[in-house]
Design a protein around this motif. Structure first.
Motif, mmCIF file in Angstrom:
data_model
loop_
_atom_site.group_PDB
_atom_site.id
_atom_site.type_symbol
_atom_site.label_atom_id
_atom_site.label_comp_id
_atom_site.label_asym_id
_atom_site.label_seq_id
_atom_site.Cartn_x
_atom_site.Cartn_y
_atom_site.Cartn_z
ATOM 1 N N ILE A 70 50.959 87.064 68.130
ATOM 2 C CA ILE A 70 49.606 87.616 67.995
ATOM 3 C C ILE A 70 48.592 86.750 68.735
ATOM 4 C CG2 ILE A 70 47.728 87.902 66.326
ATOM 5 C CD1 ILE A 70 49.794 88.993 64.355
ATOM 6 N N ILE A 71 48.715 85.428 68.568
ATOM 7 C CA ILE A 71 47.797 84.519 69.257
ATOM 8 C C ILE A 71 47.963 84.635 70.768
ATOM 9 C CG2 ILE A 71 47.233 82.082 69.643
ATOM 10 C CD1 ILE A 71 48.049 81.567 66.726
ATOM 11 N N ALA A 72 49.214 84.683 71.250
ATOM 12 C CA ALA A 72 49.473 84.777 72.696
ATOM 13 C C ALA A 72 48.929 86.081 73.269
ATOM 14 C CB ALA A 72 50.972 84.661 72.955
ATOM 15 N N ILE A 73 49.159 87.192 72.578
ATOM 16 C CA ILE A 73 48.647 88.485 73.047
ATOM 17 C C ILE A 73 47.120 88.481 73.057
ATOM 18 C CG2 ILE A 73 48.494 90.946 72.479
ATOM 19 C CD1 ILE A 73 51.339 90.739 71.394
ATOM 20 N N SER A 74 46.508 87.880 72.045
ATOM 21 C CA SER A 74 45.046 87.810 71.984
ATOM 22 C C SER A 74 44.486 87.006 73.148
ATOM 23 C CB SER A 74 44.614 87.186 70.653
ATOM 24 O OG SER A 74 45.088 87.934 69.559
ATOM 25 N N VAL A 75 45.147 85.887 73.476
ATOM 26 C CA VAL A 75 44.720 85.081 74.626
ATOM 27 C C VAL A 75 44.805 85.898 75.913
ATOM 28 C CG1 VAL A 75 45.289 83.076 76.046
ATOM 29 C CG2 VAL A 75 45.295 82.873 73.555
ATOM 30 N N LEU A 76 45.887 86.646 76.065
ATOM 31 C CA LEU A 76 46.038 87.487 77.265
ATOM 32 C C LEU A 76 44.949 88.544 77.326
ATOM 33 C CD1 LEU A 76 49.921 88.014 77.331
ATOM 34 C CD2 LEU A 76 48.556 86.747 78.999
ATOM 35 N N ILE A 77 44.641 89.172 76.205
ATOM 36 C CA ILE A 77 43.633 90.229 76.192
ATOM 37 C C ILE A 77 42.254 89.672 76.522
ATOM 38 C CG2 ILE A 77 42.397 91.835 74.679
ATOM 39 C CD1 ILE A 77 45.037 92.347 73.249
ATOM 40 N N VAL A 78 41.937 88.505 75.969
ATOM 41 C CA VAL A 78 40.600 87.939 76.152
ATOM 42 C C VAL A 78 40.423 87.314 77.534
ATOM 43 C CG1 VAL A 78 38.980 86.182 75.332
ATOM 44 C CG2 VAL A 78 40.253 87.567 73.690
ATOM 45 N N PHE A 79 41.461 86.611 78.031
ATOM 46 C CA PHE A 79 41.291 85.831 79.255
ATOM 47 C C PHE A 79 42.036 86.390 80.471
ATOM 48 C CE2 PHE A 79 40.828 82.738 75.721
ATOM 49 C CZ PHE A 79 39.516 82.362 75.953
ATOM 50 N N ALA A 80 42.943 87.324 80.268
ATOM 51 C CA ALA A 80 43.722 87.819 81.413
ATOM 52 C C ALA A 80 43.797 89.343 81.452
ATOM 53 C CB ALA A 80 45.137 87.226 81.368
ATOM 54 N N LEU A 81 42.799 90.003 80.873
ATOM 55 C CA LEU A 81 42.827 91.464 80.842
ATOM 56 C C LEU A 81 42.763 92.054 82.250
ATOM 57 C CD1 LEU A 81 42.952 93.914 78.996
ATOM 58 C CD2 LEU A 81 40.446 93.900 78.892
ATOM 59 N N ASP A 82 41.958 91.459 83.116
ATOM 60 C CA ASP A 82 41.869 91.947 84.501
ATOM 61 C C ASP A 82 43.199 91.801 85.228
ATOM 62 O OD1 ASP A 82 39.235 92.611 84.133
ATOM 63 O OD2 ASP A 82 38.451 90.736 84.984
ATOM 64 N N ASP A 83 43.901 90.697 84.983
ATOM 65 C CA ASP A 83 45.202 90.491 85.619
ATOM 66 C C ASP A 83 46.230 91.505 85.115
ATOM 67 O OD1 ASP A 83 44.399 88.240 87.156
ATOM 68 O OD2 ASP A 83 44.533 86.995 85.362
ATOM 69 N N ILE A 84 46.133 91.854 83.832
ATOM 70 C CA ILE A 84 47.024 92.888 83.304
ATOM 71 C C ILE A 84 46.701 94.236 83.929
ATOM 72 C CG2 ILE A 84 47.687 94.142 81.206
ATOM 73 C CD1 ILE A 84 47.188 91.571 79.629
ATOM 74 N N ALA A 85 45.397 94.531 84.051
ATOM 75 C CA ALA A 85 44.992 95.802 84.646
ATOM 76 C C ALA A 85 45.413 95.904 86.112
ATOM 77 C CB ALA A 85 43.480 95.960 84.518
ATOM 78 N N LYS A 86 45.456 94.745 86.793
ATOM 79 C CA LYS A 86 45.877 94.731 88.197
ATOM 80 C C LYS A 86 47.389 94.628 88.347
ATOM 81 C CE LYS A 86 41.573 92.522 89.708
ATOM 82 N NZ LYS A 86 40.954 91.266 90.239
ATOM 83 N N ALA A 87 48.091 94.659 87.213
ATOM 84 C CA ALA A 87 49.566 94.658 87.183
ATOM 85 C C ALA A 87 50.162 93.423 87.854
ATOM 86 C CB ALA A 87 50.116 95.924 87.831
ATOM 87 N N LYS A 88 49.543 92.264 87.645
ATOM 88 C CA LYS A 88 50.126 91.028 88.155
ATOM 89 C C LYS A 88 51.383 90.705 87.356
ATOM 90 C CE LYS A 88 45.954 88.953 90.120
ATOM 91 N NZ LYS A 88 45.094 87.757 90.187
ATOM 92 N N TRP A 89 52.432 90.303 88.075
ATOM 93 C CA TRP A 89 53.751 90.205 87.449
ATOM 94 C C TRP A 89 53.790 89.224 86.283
ATOM 95 C CZ3 TRP A 89 56.497 85.729 87.036
ATOM 96 C CH2 TRP A 89 56.101 84.663 87.851
#
Length: 600
Positions: free
Chosen positions: A476-495
């Motif tokens: 949960i903590i790891a997913i939250s960090v990704l959502i807060v700080f790396a949402l743009d990278d997820i949206a850009k489908a970075k591997w």
């Protein structure tokens, strides 16, 4: 062995014998109605008069009604967890005592220390808000006079000393020291007035409602105010508004601090938490709906939306009624912020992890008078000289940490193996321990001890649950960090972002499924959280997201406050806690028994 000896005391758990759980030096005088009004009064304050307009104008538009709905759901999840613990452990101290009996002394101290800061800042900020609002009713004369004669020229302090706010804190601490029932009556009366005023606002406002204000064309909306319609700032704006609206629900947890002053805490605390949250949501939803239907959202006055919208439709006289409601609301919010503070201090001092003299109870009023007066002086001094605008976020850290740990504790307790019938337990909360770190073995036969698929938790299932809880919370903590700080990278489908998201999501789902299949504690309680582990885990996730959205300066202040706290704990608390004395007594008894056996 030295390392183990150092860390063992940090995780020793609070022990309650069955016969002691209902004993208290405080006066049991509060009914379910008293607790419900306490929860409503402490929470339904400035949010209804200020927050709704700010969120509508700057973040969500008419969708502010949905923002309050989302925030209400998140608050209800935390409220359900508090309600279950109120049924399990009816003791003063709220999240502090809940974490003490579940996850250990150091975490209990962390939560208690942060609750002190939360309530102090809450009291100070509401006192200054009350003072400022009263000053506007007299034309700003108090501020003008004080600025002229007593201006403070220090950048990190307030512009002027607020003697009215200081006096309010002192008077309130005196009122609370006189008796909890007397202060409860004060709270109930003012809360009723507040609810009547808000009902008046909602009903009268509906006569001037215009549904066109929920579907304003984009071309009619000024720049910087979104795209019009019901979602002018988009769905993300509504969610962002929900994060802000969430703080409008902070305060209901003061109900949980009354465990030793409620007449029937196991029943009264759960019922009052749920009822108060329901009425608070109805009020917020109704007010936000009214102001956005009466006036275009982009015209709202974010500092005083209710008087503005009635001026806008030509009902100027209504602002006097609204002013009465605002004063009453701020008064009850002030009481709600101050009320739990001395009780948390009393609980910690009674346990010996902060200075014991703060736990003294007045023989006549049956209240912790010394803790109450010191709380009022501390809050009053902060309200007197500090500019609290930059400190408000500190309240959120203490609150969110408390909410997170209470939800975590609910999951832990549901999968804990019970002791036998003769063991000491608190309504299903197994608090017996051996050597300060472990639990006594469950009362089950050796042939069943290693069976997972059982109707009741076993030692094996408990051990598996601990692993799964650790994995799911880490995910949960790891997913939250990704959502807060790396949402743009997820949206850009970075591997790398996608890979981390897939791994953490898989761990979360797998851990949650295994937890759902494990047997849970079947102890009968007045209230139990439904859909465990789903609802508590969702509550943890929401709280972690909000904490990660706080700025770094808030975390720095938090670190400073915690550094002071750890000095207190490691210099005084760790050596003077009741549980350390219990450990010493048990070790002495064991040594005496061993010596007797050797002599024989």
């Amino acid at each position: 062995m030295t390392i183990l000896n150092f860390f063992s005391p940090l995780f020793r758990k609070k022990h309650f014998a069955k016969q002691d759980v209902s004993k208290t030096e405080l006066k049991r005088c509060l009914t379910t109605v008293d607790l419900t009004f306490l929860g409503i009064g402490s929470t339904l304050g400035a949010g209804a008069y200020i927050l709704s307009g700010q969120v509508a104008k700057e973040k969500a538009g008419p969708a502010v009604v949905l923002s309050f709905l989302v925030a209400a759901v998140a608050s209800l999840l935390a409220g359900l967890c508090y309600a279950e613990f109120g049924a399990r452990v009816p003791r003063t101290g709220s999240a502090y005592v809940y974490s003490y009996v579940t996850v250990g002394e150091i975490w209990a101290f962390v939560i208690g220390w942060n609750l002190i800061l939360e309530y102090v800042i809450g009291t100070s900020s509401v006192a200054r808000a009350w003072s400022a609002y009263f000053d506007t009713l007299v034309g700003g004369k108090i501020e003008a006079f004080t600025l002229e004669h007593l201006k403070i020229n220090v950048s990190w302090l307030a512009d002027y000393p607020d003697f009215l706010a200081f006096s309010i804190c002192i008077l309130l601490s005196i009122l609370l020291g006189i008796g909890v029932k007397e202060s409860s009556r004060f709270n109930t009366i003012f809360t009723i007035v507040n609810l009547v005023v808000l009902t008046y606002v909602i009903i009268c406002g509906m006569f001037k409602a215009d549904t066109d204000n929920w579907k304003i064309p984009e071309e009619d909306v000024p720049p910087k105010y979104g795209d019009g319609g019901f979602f002018p700032y988009g769905f993300s704006g509504m969610i962002s508004g929900a994060a802000t609206c969430f703080y409008g629900f902070v305060g209901f947890d003061c109900i949980a601090t009354t465990g030793e002053e409620a007449k029937n805490p196991r029943r009264a605390i759960p019922i009052s938490i749920v009822i108060s949250l329901f009425f608070i949501f109805i009020a917020y939803f109704g007010v936000s709906m009214t102001i956005t239907l009466m006036c275009p959202y982009y015209l709202l006055d974010e500092k005083a939306p209710l008087p503005f919208v009635f001026d806008y439709v030509g009902w100027t006289s209504a602002k006097y009624v609204i002013s009465i409601g605002a004063v009453c609301a701020l008064s009850t919010s002030l009481l709600g912020a101050m009320f739990p503070l001395p009780r948390v201090i009393y609980a910690m001092a009674s346990d010996g992890i902060i200075f014991r003299f703060l736990a003294r109870i007045n023989s006549r009023t049956k209240t912790p008078v010394l803790a109450t007066i010191l709380s009022g002086v501390f809050a009053g001094l902060m309200a007197l000289i500090f500019d609290l605008d930059e400190l408000v976020n500190m309240m959120s850290i203490g609150t969110l940490l408390a909410y997170t740990l209470v939800a975590f504790s609910v999951v832990v307790l549901r999968y804990r193996a019970s002791n036998d019938k003769d063991s000491d337990s608190v309504n299903g909360v197994d608090t017996h321990y051996s050597n300060g770190v472990g639990l006594s073995p469950p009362s089950i036969s050796s042939s069943r001890r290693w069976i997972v698929h059982s109707d009741v938790p076993t030692q094996r299932s408990e051990n598996i649950s601990k692993i799964c809880i650790g994995v799911t919370c880490t995910a949960i903590i790891a997913i939250s960090v990704l959502i807060v700080f790396a949402l743009d990278d997820i949206a850009k489908a970075k591997w790398w972002a996608l890979l981390l998201l897939i791994i953490t999501s898989t761990c979360l789902v797998a851990g949650g499924i295994i937890l759902a299949l494990l047997p849970q504690d079947s102890t009968e309680l007045a209230f139990k959280v439904p859909l465990v582990p789903l609802l508590p885990l969702f509550s943890i996730w929401f709280n972690v997201i909000l904490m990660l959205k706080l700025d770094y300066q808030t975390w720095i202040r938090f670190a400073v406050w915690m550094a002071i706290g750890f000095v207190v704990y490691f210099v005084y608390g760790i050596f003077n806690s009741n549980e350390r004395k219990r450990d010493v007594d048990e070790d002495k008894d064991e040594s005496d028994e061993t010596a007797e056996l050797l002599d024989n």
